[in-house]
Design an enzyme around this catalytic site. Structure first.
Site, PDB file in Angstrom:
ATOM      1  N   GLU A   1      28.671  72.387  43.072  1.00 17.07           N
ATOM      2  CA  GLU A   1      28.650  71.370  42.002  1.00 17.07           C
ATOM      3  C   GLU A   1      27.233  71.145  41.476  1.00 17.07           C
ATOM      4  O   GLU A   1      27.026  70.983  40.279  1.00 17.07           O
ATOM      5  CB  GLU A   1      29.254  70.049  42.496  1.00 17.07           C
ATOM      6  CG  GLU A   1      30.704  70.140  42.976  1.00 17.07           C
ATOM      7  CD  GLU A   1      31.622  70.887  42.027  1.00 17.07           C
ATOM      8  OE1 GLU A   1      31.404  70.859  40.801  1.00 17.07           O
ATOM      9  OE2 GLU A   1      32.563  71.538  42.524  1.00 17.07           O
TER      10      GLU A   1
ATOM     11  N   HIS B   1      26.236  73.593  38.929  1.00 22.53           N
ATOM     12  CA  HIS B   1      26.741  73.302  37.577  1.00 22.53           C
ATOM     13  C   HIS B   1      25.730  72.468  36.782  1.00 22.53           C
ATOM     14  O   HIS B   1      25.622  72.624  35.574  1.00 22.53           O
ATOM     15  CB  HIS B   1      28.058  72.530  37.643  1.00 22.53           C
ATOM     16  CG  HIS B   1      29.265  73.405  37.808  1.00 22.53           C
ATOM     17  ND1 HIS B   1      29.644  74.336  36.865  1.00 22.53           N
ATOM     18  CD2 HIS B   1      30.201  73.470  38.788  1.00 22.53           C
ATOM     19  CE1 HIS B   1      30.751  74.944  37.272  1.00 22.53           C
ATOM     20  NE2 HIS B   1      31.112  74.447  38.441  1.00 22.53           N
TER      21      HIS B   1
HETATM   22 ZN    ZN Z   1      32.727  75.080  39.479  1.00 25.71          ZN
END
Ligand code: ZN
Length: 195
Positions: A163, A166
């Site tokens: 995450e 990202h």
């Molecule tokens: Zn992802």
């Protein structure tokens, strides 16, 4: 749902000025947020720090938790709902009511690594082996704005690294060996050409 609303843009006074990449992100209605699929450019852009935790942001977090659970994900980052903000939610068991939200996260990675298969809600149908640190320390802020610090190991450490990537515009595609990316060529072309 509410497709016509999804395209609605907020008009600002400075709207006549050409928008720069660093412009403040728009604040769409949280209820209209949906998962953004690669190759949407928001997924490969570095996200901006969250400046204030207000009711809009709290609604965004709730929506992200719902989307994560309904798509059977274990984590979701704000760029994946089209918002270039440094924020993600994660829940090992894909349950919205167990999800932790982390604002402006910073990761400290241990040197020991391990490889495991990952998927991504923004890359439907794509899975691949990714090397990650086995243990990490995740720091950041909770939804009250209080600092948090969490030592994580194994799967939750992997989720946090995925995450957090990202937020730097990094997808699992660039963490995979080139041979794996070549093998995914057909699937990636399908994603590129979907309307
Ligand atoms: Zn992802």
């Amino acid at each position: 749902m509410a497709r016509e609303k999804a395209n609605k843009r907020h008009t600002r006074k400075e709207a006549s000025v050409p928008q720069l990449k660093a412009a403040a992100p728009a604040r769409p209605d949280p209820a209209t947020l949906e998962i953004v699929i690669w190759p949407d450019p928001v997924l490969t852009r570095r996200a901006e720090d969250v400046g204030t935790i207000d009711s809009w942001l709290l609604q965004v977090v709730e929506r992200m938790k719902q989307l994560m659970e309904s798509h059977e994900g274990v984590g979701l980052a704000a760029p994946q709902v089209g918002l270039s903000l440094r924020l993600f939610v994660m829940a090992e068991k894909a349950k919205a009511d167990q999800a932790v939200a982390v604002i402006n996260p910073v990761l400290e990675l241990d040197s020991q690594t391990e490889e495991a298969e990952e998927g991504c809600l923004s890359l439907p149908g794509i899975r691949g082996k990714v090397m990650r640190a086995k243990t990490i320390t995740l720091t950041g802020y909770d939804l009250k704005g209080d600092p948090i610090s969490m030592p994580l190991e194994g799967f939750p450490a992997r989720i946090a690294q995925h995450e957090n990537d990202h937020l730097d515009g990094v997808l699992i595609l660039s963490r995979m060996p080139p041979s794996a990316r070549i093998a995914l060529g057909k699937k990636l072309r399908e994603l590129r050409t979907r309307s």
